[in-house]
Design a protein around this motif. Structure first.
Motif, short mmCIF file in Angstrom:
data_model
loop_
_atom_site.label_atom_id
_atom_site.label_comp_id
_atom_site.label_asym_id
_atom_site.label_seq_id
_atom_site.Cartn_x
_atom_site.Cartn_y
_atom_site.Cartn_z
N PHE A 1 0.82 -1.21 0.00
CA PHE A 1 0.00 0.00 0.00
C PHE A 1 0.85 1.26 0.00
CE2 PHE A 1 -3.75 -2.42 1.58
CZ PHE A 1 -4.68 -1.87 0.72
N GLY A 2 2.14 1.12 0.29
CA GLY A 2 2.97 2.29 0.54
C GLY A 2 3.42 3.06 -0.69
N PHE A 3 3.18 2.50 -1.90
CA PHE A 3 3.58 3.21 -3.11
C PHE A 3 2.57 4.30 -3.44
CE2 PHE A 3 6.02 -0.71 -4.07
CZ PHE A 3 7.25 -0.11 -4.31
N ASP A 4 3.08 5.45 -3.86
CA ASP A 4 2.22 6.58 -4.25
C ASP A 4 2.28 6.80 -5.76
OD1 ASP A 4 1.47 7.10 -1.65
OD2 ASP A 4 3.09 8.52 -1.30
N GLY A 5 1.27 7.46 -6.27
CA GLY A 5 1.28 7.86 -7.67
C GLY A 5 1.22 6.68 -8.62
N GLU A 6 1.85 6.83 -9.78
CA GLU A 6 1.83 5.78 -10.81
C GLU A 6 2.83 4.70 -10.43
OE1 GLU A 6 0.73 3.46 -13.23
OE2 GLU A 6 -0.27 5.38 -13.58
N HIS A 7 2.32 3.55 -10.04
CA HIS A 7 3.19 2.50 -9.50
C HIS A 7 3.18 1.24 -10.37
CE1 HIS A 7 -0.69 1.06 -8.23
NE2 HIS A 7 -0.82 2.01 -7.33
N SER A 8 3.01 1.39 -11.68
CA SER A 8 3.04 0.24 -12.57
C SER A 8 3.77 0.59 -13.87
CB SER A 8 1.60 -0.22 -12.90
OG SER A 8 0.95 -0.65 -11.74
N ARG A 9 4.42 -0.42 -14.44
CA ARG A 9 5.11 -0.27 -15.72
C ARG A 9 4.95 -1.58 -16.49
NH1 ARG A 9 5.58 3.70 -13.06
NH2 ARG A 9 7.38 5.07 -12.74
N ILE A 10 4.90 -1.48 -17.81
CA ILE A 10 4.90 -2.65 -18.68
C ILE A 10 5.94 -2.42 -19.77
CG2 ILE A 10 3.61 -3.95 -20.42
CD1 ILE A 10 1.16 -3.76 -18.73
N TYR A 11 6.80 -3.43 -19.98
CA TYR A 11 7.82 -3.38 -21.01
C TYR A 11 7.68 -4.60 -21.92
CZ TYR A 11 10.00 -0.25 -17.57
OH TYR A 11 10.25 0.77 -16.67
N VAL A 12 8.00 -4.42 -23.19
CA VAL A 12 8.07 -5.54 -24.13
C VAL A 12 9.46 -5.54 -24.74
CG1 VAL A 12 7.20 -6.51 -26.28
CG2 VAL A 12 5.59 -5.55 -24.63
N PHE A 13 10.16 -6.67 -24.58
CA PHE A 13 11.52 -6.82 -25.11
C PHE A 13 11.49 -7.81 -26.26
CE2 PHE A 13 11.96 -6.03 -20.45
CZ PHE A 13 12.49 -4.75 -20.54
N ASP A 14 11.94 -7.35 -27.44
CA ASP A 14 11.85 -8.17 -28.65
C ASP A 14 12.84 -9.34 -28.64
OD1 ASP A 14 9.81 -6.66 -29.74
OD2 ASP A 14 11.18 -5.29 -30.77
N ASP A 15 14.07 -9.06 -28.25
CA ASP A 15 15.12 -10.08 -28.31
C ASP A 15 15.12 -10.89 -27.02
OD1 ASP A 15 17.29 -11.63 -28.83
OD2 ASP A 15 18.76 -10.00 -28.89
N VAL A 16 14.28 -11.89 -26.97
CA VAL A 16 14.11 -12.68 -25.74
C VAL A 16 15.40 -13.38 -25.36
CG1 VAL A 16 12.86 -14.62 -24.73
CG2 VAL A 16 11.66 -12.99 -26.18
N TYR A 17 16.18 -13.85 -26.34
CA TYR A 17 17.35 -14.67 -26.05
C TYR A 17 18.50 -13.87 -25.42
CZ TYR A 17 14.85 -18.02 -28.91
OH TYR A 17 13.89 -18.86 -29.39
N SER A 18 18.42 -12.55 -25.49
CA SER A 18 19.48 -11.73 -24.89
C SER A 18 19.17 -11.37 -23.44
CB SER A 18 19.67 -10.44 -25.70
OG SER A 18 18.53 -9.59 -25.57
N LEU A 19 17.99 -11.73 -22.96
CA LEU A 19 17.57 -11.33 -21.61
C LEU A 19 18.18 -12.25 -20.56
CD1 LEU A 19 13.79 -10.65 -22.36
CD2 LEU A 19 15.71 -9.05 -22.49
N LYS A 20 18.35 -11.70 -19.36
CA LYS A 20 18.94 -12.47 -18.26
C LYS A 20 18.08 -12.34 -17.01
CE LYS A 20 23.69 -11.77 -19.92
NZ LYS A 20 25.04 -11.25 -19.58
N VAL A 21 18.04 -13.42 -16.22
CA VAL A 21 17.34 -13.39 -14.94
C VAL A 21 17.98 -12.31 -14.07
CG1 VAL A 21 16.78 -14.67 -12.85
CG2 VAL A 21 16.73 -15.82 -15.08
N THR A 22 17.15 -11.42 -13.53
CA THR A 22 17.64 -10.25 -12.82
C THR A 22 16.97 -10.14 -11.45
OG1 THR A 22 17.88 -9.10 -14.94
CG2 THR A 22 17.94 -7.75 -12.94
N GLN A 23 17.78 -9.95 -10.42
CA GLN A 23 17.23 -9.79 -9.08
C GLN A 23 16.77 -8.35 -8.86
OE1 GLN A 23 20.21 -11.05 -6.26
NE2 GLN A 23 19.64 -13.19 -6.46
N ARG A 24 15.73 -8.21 -8.06
CA ARG A 24 15.26 -6.88 -7.68
C ARG A 24 16.35 -6.17 -6.89
NH1 ARG A 24 12.53 -4.71 -3.16
NH2 ARG A 24 11.11 -2.99 -3.66
N PRO A 25 16.60 -4.89 -7.16
CA PRO A 25 17.63 -4.16 -6.42
C PRO A 25 17.30 -4.10 -4.93
CG PRO A 25 16.94 -2.95 -8.37
CD PRO A 25 15.97 -4.07 -8.20
N ALA A 26 18.34 -3.92 -4.14
CA ALA A 26 18.14 -3.79 -2.70
C ALA A 26 17.34 -2.53 -2.40
CB ALA A 26 19.49 -3.74 -1.99
#
Length: 301
Positions: free
Chosen positions: A123-148
């Motif tokens: 509940f603590g997020f304010d304002g616009e708290h959503s994003r959607i991205y589409v990445f074309d080159d799926v094979y170049s993507l890497k599993v990524t951890q959420r930043p601290a």
């Protein structure tokens, strides 16, 4: 890949004329997948509908996303007493090459990976708290951890920032506007948008006879009534406290609903009080792939 087949509606009343094709999603614990085996199995018994297909492991709710190298994780302002920027919650990702088979309106890209961020259970997020991205080159993507998280106000225990990983089962189906849809607000003085392709008189007729029209539609072959609060792409949506669809140009892109794992008897995602996040986009932006124009609303009971 070929599109899946969907039965045509045999009902032709005024409400059926507003029907849209949607993609409905359900989520399965990976342990259940291991027990049942790949690549697909029947939907969970608690669902009111059947005949779903499991997407590949590249599509999943929660866990960690696949992102480009150097991607800047989106942030939003967070805090109750003191404010600070905090990384958003990774919600889900979908392999569009597979998902597009169920997109019978042809509105989604037919390739790439769609990665969805939001507020999760926070509940603590304010304002616009959503994003959607589409990445074309799926094979170049890497599993990524959420930043601290930054050293600002401590995250409340109820504001969970990570969602357990679940596999995704999808199917295509019909959906009509809910009887409380804003498009049926035709009382004098209300803002009745005329560009739904129907006159005020036609909308009033549907509003006055909605239950009868829906009963006629639901009783015919080709239409299957679904449970409320379903995670879905496109369609009309099952809103909780308000319909955020502004007009015909405004399309519901994605609804992320809360859900409880019946096998574990535990909520795996509880948005507010068993609520949902609705992602909207104008149809012109959707067709042009401008997903940076997505806007969102969080609602709950």
């Amino acid at each position: 890949m070929d599109k899946v087949k969907l039965k045509e509606l045999k009902c032709s009343n005024a409400l059926a004329a507003l029907a849209r094709k949607a993609i409905f999603c359900d989520f399965v614990n990976p342990e259940e997948v291991a027990k049942k085996g790949e690549p697909a199995f029947a939907r969970p018994a608690h669902a009111q509908y059947s005949e779903g297909a499991m997407l590949s492991a590249l599509s999943h709710l929660g866990g960690q996303p696949h992102l480009p190298e150097g991607f800047v994780w989106p942030e939003a302002e967070y805090g109750y007493k003191e404010k600070g920027m905090r990384p958003l919650v990774f919600m889900a990702q979908y392999d569009l090459r597979e998902l597009s088979r169920y997109d019978l309106e042809g509105l989604l890209p037919d390739h790439g990976l769609m990665v969805i961020f939001g507020c999760g259970e926070a509940f603590g997020f304010d304002g616009e708290h959503s994003r959607i991205y589409v990445f074309d080159d799926v094979y170049s993507l890497k599993v990524t951890q959420r930043p601290a998280d930054p050293p600002c106000e401590k995250v409340l225990e109820t504001d969970r920032m990570e969602i357990p990983l679940h596999r995704i089962v999808v199917r295509a189906g019909w959906q009509v506007p809910h009887e409380w849809s804003s498009m049926f607000d035709t009382e004098e003085g209300d803002d009745c948008d005329a560009d739904w392709g129907m006159s005020r008189e036609q909308l009033e007729q549907i509003n006055d006879s909605y239950e009868e029209l829906f009963a006629e539609l639901a009783g015919t072959d080709g239409y299957e009534e679904l449970e409320d609060d379903t995670t879905q792409f496109l369609g009309w949506g099952e809103f909780i406290q308000g319909d955020y669809t502004a007009n015909r140009q405004c399309r519901l892109l994605y609804t992320q609903s809360s859900f409880c794992d019946e096998n574990l008897k535990k909520w795996q995602l509880c948005i507010g009080d068993a609520g949902a996040i609705y992602y909207f986009i104008d149809e012109d932006d959707l067709k042009a792939g401008r997903f940076d124009q997505v806007r969102s609303y969080m609602d709950c009971y």
